[in-house]
Design a protein around this motif. Sequence first.
Motif, PDB file in Angstrom:
ATOM      1  N   LYS A  39       0.913  -1.161   0.061  1.00  0.00           N
ATOM      2  CA  LYS A  39       0.111   0.044   0.092  1.00  0.00           C
ATOM      3  C   LYS A  39       0.801   1.232  -0.126  1.00  0.00           C
ATOM      4  N   GLY A  40       2.051   1.226   0.845  1.00  0.00           N
ATOM      5  CA  GLY A  40       2.928   2.296   0.626  1.00  0.00           C
ATOM      6  C   GLY A  40       3.598   2.605  -0.583  1.00  0.00           C
ATOM      7  N   ILE A  41       3.853   1.578  -1.307  1.00  0.00           N
ATOM      8  CA  ILE A  41       4.494   1.673  -2.542  1.00  0.00           C
ATOM      9  C   ILE A  41       3.566   2.322  -3.710  1.00  0.00           C
ATOM     10  N   ALA A  42       2.414   1.531  -3.364  1.00  0.00           N
ATOM     11  CA  ALA A  42       1.074   2.360  -4.342  1.00  0.00           C
ATOM     12  C   ALA A  42       0.844   3.574  -4.197  1.00  0.00           C
ATOM     13  N   GLY A  43       0.890   4.090  -2.850  1.00  0.00           N
ATOM     14  CA  GLY A  43       0.756   5.644  -2.331  1.00  0.00           C
ATOM     15  C   GLY A  43       1.824   6.456  -2.849  1.00  0.00           C
ATOM     16  N   VAL A  44       3.039   5.970  -2.792  1.00  0.00           N
ATOM     17  CA  VAL A  44       4.058   6.738  -3.591  1.00  0.00           C
ATOM     18  C   VAL A  44       3.848   6.866  -4.983  1.00  0.00           C
ATOM     19  N   LEU A  45       3.189   5.828  -5.507  1.00  0.00           N
ATOM     20  CA  LEU A  45       3.010   5.925  -7.335  1.00  0.00           C
ATOM     21  C   LEU A  45       1.649   6.967  -7.373  1.00  0.00           C
ATOM     22  N   VAL A  46       0.884   7.054  -6.436  1.00  0.00           N
ATOM     23  CA  VAL A  46      -0.060   8.096  -6.513  1.00  0.00           C
ATOM     24  C   VAL A  46       0.423   9.286  -6.523  1.00  0.00           C
ATOM     25  N   LEU A  47       1.224   9.482  -5.701  1.00  0.00           N
ATOM     26  CA  LEU A  47       2.121  10.953  -5.613  1.00  0.00           C
ATOM     27  C   LEU A  47       2.717  11.203  -7.180  1.00  0.00           C
ATOM     28  N   VAL A  48       3.452  10.199  -7.677  1.00  0.00           N
ATOM     29  CA  VAL A  48       4.123  10.237  -8.695  1.00  0.00           C
ATOM     30  C   VAL A  48       3.380  10.403  -9.918  1.00  0.00           C
ATOM     31  N   GLY A  49       1.961   9.810  -9.909  1.00  0.00           N
ATOM     32  CA  GLY A  49       1.202  10.051 -11.077  1.00  0.00           C
ATOM     33  C   GLY A  49       0.397  11.489 -11.070  1.00  0.00           C
ATOM     34  N   MET A  50       0.128  11.943  -9.893  1.00  0.00           N
ATOM     35  CA  MET A  50      -0.370  13.315  -9.714  1.00  0.00           C
ATOM     36  C   MET A  50       0.512  14.444 -10.101  1.00  0.00           C
ATOM     37  N   GLU A  51       1.833  14.321 -10.058  1.00  0.00           N
ATOM     38  CA  GLU A  51       2.974  15.155 -10.021  1.00  0.00           C
ATOM     39  C   GLU A  51       3.081  15.100 -11.879  1.00  0.00           C
ATOM     40  N   MET A  52       3.143  13.799 -12.271  1.00  0.00           N
ATOM     41  CA  MET A  52       3.063  13.578 -13.746  1.00  0.00           C
ATOM     42  C   MET A  52       2.137  14.258 -14.490  1.00  0.00           C
ATOM     43  N   VAL A  53       0.891  13.912 -13.954  1.00  0.00           N
ATOM     44  CA  VAL A  53      -0.289  14.622 -14.760  1.00  0.00           C
ATOM     45  C   VAL A  53      -0.239  16.154 -14.783  1.00  0.00           C
ATOM     46  N   LEU A  54       0.026  16.760 -13.417  1.00  0.00           N
ATOM     47  CA  LEU A  54       0.132  18.503 -13.458  1.00  0.00           C
ATOM     48  C   LEU A  54       1.412  18.736 -13.967  1.00  0.00           C
ATOM     49  N   VAL A  55       2.478  18.242 -14.166  1.00  0.00           N
ATOM     50  CA  VAL A  55       3.680  18.721 -15.026  1.00  0.00           C
ATOM     51  C   VAL A  55       3.397  18.671 -16.506  1.00  0.00           C
ATOM     52  N   ARG A  56       3.082  17.479 -16.923  1.00  0.00           N
ATOM     53  CA  ARG A  56       2.748  17.215 -18.289  1.00  0.00           C
ATOM     54  C   ARG A  56       1.442  18.082 -18.932  1.00  0.00           C
TER      55      ARG A  56
ATOM     56  N   ARG B 114       1.285  14.868 -23.540  1.00  0.00           N
ATOM     57  CA  ARG B 114       0.077  13.901 -23.438  1.00  0.00           C
ATOM     58  C   ARG B 114       0.094  13.361 -22.055  1.00  0.00           C
ATOM     59  N   THR B 115      -1.234  13.204 -21.597  1.00  0.00           N
ATOM     60  CA  THR B 115      -1.199  12.713 -19.966  1.00  0.00           C
ATOM     61  C   THR B 115      -1.777  11.369 -19.942  1.00  0.00           C
ATOM     62  N   GLY B 116      -1.804  10.553 -21.000  1.00  0.00           N
ATOM     63  CA  GLY B 116      -2.873   9.422 -21.013  1.00  0.00           C
ATOM     64  C   GLY B 116      -1.968   8.435 -20.081  1.00  0.00           C
ATOM     65  N   VAL B 117      -0.565   8.085 -20.115  1.00  0.00           N
ATOM     66  CA  VAL B 117       0.149   7.473 -19.171  1.00  0.00           C
ATOM     67  C   VAL B 117       0.206   7.855 -17.913  1.00  0.00           C
ATOM     68  N   ALA B 118       0.198   8.990 -17.650  1.00  0.00           N
ATOM     69  CA  ALA B 118       0.074   9.769 -16.390  1.00  0.00           C
ATOM     70  C   ALA B 118      -1.059   9.415 -15.562  1.00  0.00           C
ATOM     71  N   TRP B 119      -2.238   9.549 -16.245  1.00  0.00           N
ATOM     72  CA  TRP B 119      -3.521   9.305 -15.668  1.00  0.00           C
ATOM     73  C   TRP B 119      -3.667   7.675 -15.521  1.00  0.00           C
ATOM     74  N   ALA B 120      -3.125   6.817 -16.396  1.00  0.00           N
ATOM     75  CA  ALA B 120      -3.247   5.417 -16.042  1.00  0.00           C
ATOM     76  C   ALA B 120      -2.317   4.946 -14.716  1.00  0.00           C
ATOM     77  N   VAL B 121      -1.291   5.664 -14.580  1.00  0.00           N
ATOM     78  CA  VAL B 121      -0.574   5.318 -13.453  1.00  0.00           C
ATOM     79  C   VAL B 121      -1.163   5.852 -12.251  1.00  0.00           C
ATOM     80  N   LEU B 122      -1.764   7.154 -12.273  1.00  0.00           N
ATOM     81  CA  LEU B 122      -2.489   7.474 -11.075  1.00  0.00           C
ATOM     82  C   LEU B 122      -3.806   6.630 -10.668  1.00  0.00           C
ATOM     83  N   ALA B 123      -4.498   6.146 -11.770  1.00  0.00           N
ATOM     84  CA  ALA B 123      -5.904   5.526 -11.567  1.00  0.00           C
ATOM     85  C   ALA B 123      -5.484   4.288 -10.932  1.00  0.00           C
ATOM     86  N   ILE B 124      -4.707   3.573 -11.577  1.00  0.00           N
ATOM     87  CA  ILE B 124      -4.048   2.252 -11.215  1.00  0.00           C
ATOM     88  C   ILE B 124      -3.684   2.063  -9.848  1.00  0.00           C
TER      89      ILE B 124
END
Length: 115
Positions: free
Chosen positions: A68-85, A91-101
């Motif tokens: 869960k902790g690792i997935a939580g870090v991936l949520v933070l990474v996904g959010m940052e990727m979406v905002l920066v991109r 394109r933000t498709g991959v970032a949204w996929a990382v965030l959603a999963i």
Amino acid sequence: MAPLHIHVTLWTLLIISFVVSLILHRAGRAKGQKILHMVARLLYLLVLVSGLHMLAAWYHFQGAALIKGIAGVLVLVGMEMVLVRTEKGKRTGVAWAVLAIALILVFYYGYVVLG
């Protein structure tokens, strides 16, 4: 206030700042969007610290809580990727996929597995 309540409050504020930052970007309000993006970055750190505290104090970095902790870090990474991109107009498709999963995994492990 218990560590769990602090953590939940922080990630709730993070989700709100993330969504509002995206809304401001789409509305063309670059200055407000930039400010909320910086607020989100501060909240990333606070959520990370509070999550690590609970992971260490309650679960001793073991089992499903570690996943869960690792997935939580991936949520933070996904959010940052979406905002920066989004800011860069990329394109933000991959970032949204990382965030959603990652978000699905966090809620599954947090509420179903760990209870």
